[in-house]
Motif scaffolding. Structure first.
Motif, PDB file in Angstrom:
ATOM      1  N   GLU A 107      -3.719   3.333 -11.283  1.00  0.00           N
ATOM      2  CA  GLU A 107      -3.049   2.039 -11.095  1.00  0.00           C
ATOM      3  C   GLU A 107      -1.738   2.216 -10.322  1.00  0.00           C
ATOM      4  O   GLU A 107      -1.427   1.431  -9.434  1.00  0.00           O
ATOM      5  CB  GLU A 107      -2.780   1.384 -12.453  1.00  0.00           C
ATOM      6  CG  GLU A 107      -2.193   0.003 -12.368  1.00  0.00           C
ATOM      7  CD  GLU A 107      -3.122  -1.008 -11.720  1.00  0.00           C
ATOM      8  OE1 GLU A 107      -2.608  -1.981 -11.141  1.00  0.00           O
ATOM      9  OE2 GLU A 107      -4.353  -0.833 -11.774  1.00  0.00           O
ATOM     10  N   VAL A 108      -1.009   3.279 -10.630  1.00  0.00           N
ATOM     11  CA  VAL A 108       0.245   3.564  -9.905  1.00  0.00           C
ATOM     12  C   VAL A 108      -0.061   3.856  -8.442  1.00  0.00           C
ATOM     13  O   VAL A 108       0.623   3.360  -7.535  1.00  0.00           O
ATOM     14  CB  VAL A 108       0.998   4.748 -10.557  1.00  0.00           C
ATOM     15  CG1 VAL A 108       2.112   5.250  -9.665  1.00  0.00           C
ATOM     16  CG2 VAL A 108       1.546   4.332 -11.910  1.00  0.00           C
ATOM     17  N   ILE A 109      -1.098   4.638  -8.202  1.00  0.00           N
ATOM     18  CA  ILE A 109      -1.476   4.973  -6.825  1.00  0.00           C
ATOM     19  C   ILE A 109      -1.915   3.718  -6.074  1.00  0.00           C
ATOM     20  O   ILE A 109      -1.537   3.491  -4.929  1.00  0.00           O
ATOM     21  CB  ILE A 109      -2.584   6.037  -6.812  1.00  0.00           C
ATOM     22  CG1 ILE A 109      -2.022   7.368  -7.299  1.00  0.00           C
ATOM     23  CG2 ILE A 109      -3.200   6.182  -5.426  1.00  0.00           C
ATOM     24  CD1 ILE A 109      -3.078   8.420  -7.549  1.00  0.00           C
ATOM     25  N   ARG A 110      -2.729   2.880  -6.741  1.00  0.00           N
ATOM     26  CA  ARG A 110      -3.268   1.679  -6.093  1.00  0.00           C
ATOM     27  C   ARG A 110      -2.163   0.705  -5.690  1.00  0.00           C
ATOM     28  O   ARG A 110      -2.248   0.021  -4.673  1.00  0.00           O
ATOM     29  CB  ARG A 110      -4.261   0.987  -7.031  1.00  0.00           C
ATOM     30  CG  ARG A 110      -5.048  -0.144  -6.387  1.00  0.00           C
ATOM     31  CD  ARG A 110      -6.053  -0.729  -7.339  1.00  0.00           C
ATOM     32  NE  ARG A 110      -5.450  -1.398  -8.475  1.00  0.00           N
ATOM     33  CZ  ARG A 110      -4.981  -2.629  -8.466  1.00  0.00           C
ATOM     34  NH1 ARG A 110      -5.035  -3.341  -7.366  1.00  0.00           N
ATOM     35  NH2 ARG A 110      -4.460  -3.162  -9.544  1.00  0.00           N
ATOM     36  N   THR A 111      -1.115   0.644  -6.472  1.00  0.00           N
ATOM     37  CA  THR A 111      -0.038  -0.314  -6.189  1.00  0.00           C
ATOM     38  C   THR A 111       1.132   0.311  -5.433  1.00  0.00           C
ATOM     39  O   THR A 111       2.144  -0.356  -5.231  1.00  0.00           O
ATOM     40  CB  THR A 111       0.477  -0.928  -7.502  1.00  0.00           C
ATOM     41  OG1 THR A 111       0.933   0.109  -8.357  1.00  0.00           O
ATOM     42  CG2 THR A 111      -0.593  -1.744  -8.185  1.00  0.00           C
ATOM     43  N   SER A 112       1.006   1.559  -5.007  1.00  0.00           N
ATOM     44  CA  SER A 112       2.118   2.207  -4.307  1.00  0.00           C
ATOM     45  C   SER A 112       2.300   1.609  -2.917  1.00  0.00           C
ATOM     46  O   SER A 112       1.385   1.029  -2.333  1.00  0.00           O
ATOM     47  CB  SER A 112       1.878   3.712  -4.200  1.00  0.00           C
ATOM     48  OG  SER A 112       0.864   3.975  -3.277  1.00  0.00           O
ATOM     49  N   ASP A 113       3.496   1.756  -2.369  1.00  0.00           N
ATOM     50  CA  ASP A 113       3.825   1.200  -1.054  1.00  0.00           C
ATOM     51  C   ASP A 113       2.991   1.837   0.051  1.00  0.00           C
ATOM     52  O   ASP A 113       2.559   1.143   0.978  1.00  0.00           O
ATOM     53  CB  ASP A 113       5.311   1.406  -0.755  1.00  0.00           C
ATOM     54  CG  ASP A 113       6.199   0.520  -1.609  1.00  0.00           C
ATOM     55  OD1 ASP A 113       5.687  -0.493  -2.138  1.00  0.00           O
ATOM     56  OD2 ASP A 113       7.392   0.844  -1.742  1.00  0.00           O
ATOM     57  N   ILE A 114       2.769   3.119  -0.035  1.00  0.00           N
ATOM     58  CA  ILE A 114       2.008   3.809   1.019  1.00  0.00           C
ATOM     59  C   ILE A 114       0.600   3.243   1.116  1.00  0.00           C
ATOM     60  O   ILE A 114       0.098   2.955   2.210  1.00  0.00           O
ATOM     61  CB  ILE A 114       1.981   5.328   0.755  1.00  0.00           C
ATOM     62  CG1 ILE A 114       3.373   5.904   0.898  1.00  0.00           C
ATOM     63  CG2 ILE A 114       0.996   6.026   1.671  1.00  0.00           C
ATOM     64  CD1 ILE A 114       3.488   7.356   0.483  1.00  0.00           C
ATOM     65  N   VAL A 115      -0.043   3.071  -0.027  1.00  0.00           N
ATOM     66  CA  VAL A 115      -1.412   2.549  -0.024  1.00  0.00           C
ATOM     67  C   VAL A 115      -1.430   1.107   0.461  1.00  0.00           C
ATOM     68  O   VAL A 115      -2.282   0.724   1.271  1.00  0.00           O
ATOM     69  CB  VAL A 115      -2.037   2.677  -1.430  1.00  0.00           C
ATOM     70  CG1 VAL A 115      -3.378   1.972  -1.494  1.00  0.00           C
ATOM     71  CG2 VAL A 115      -2.177   4.135  -1.821  1.00  0.00           C
TER      72      VAL A 115
END
Length: 79
Positions: free
Chosen positions: A48-56
């Protein structure tokens, strides 16, 4: 007569030992299940953190823009 008593005691001891082994196995399975649940929760939180990160988010937006440009060029060529 004593032989019957000894055999009965051995059967009772075997039954108690078997029940103790089953209880121990259930406790181990419960611990493994709890560990698996904790691992799944941590993995879900990380994803969830990865999915909502700015880079993604920025990468997804950029790819969508590039795809839209390609679609426009293809529609211009086919007209």
């Amino acid at each position: 007569m004593r032989l019957y008593l000894v055999v009965a005691m051995l059967v009772l001891a075997l039954a108690a030992f078997t029940q103790a082994q089953e209880a121990e196995a259930e406790a181990a399975a419960s611990g493994i299940g709890e560990m698996g649940k904790n691992l799944a929760d941590k993995a879900q939180a990380t994803l969830e953190v990865i999915r909502t990160s700015d880079i993604v988010t920025n990468s997804q937006t950029w790819l969508e823009q590039q795809l839209e440009k390609v679609k426009q060029k293809i529609s211009e060529i086919t007209q």
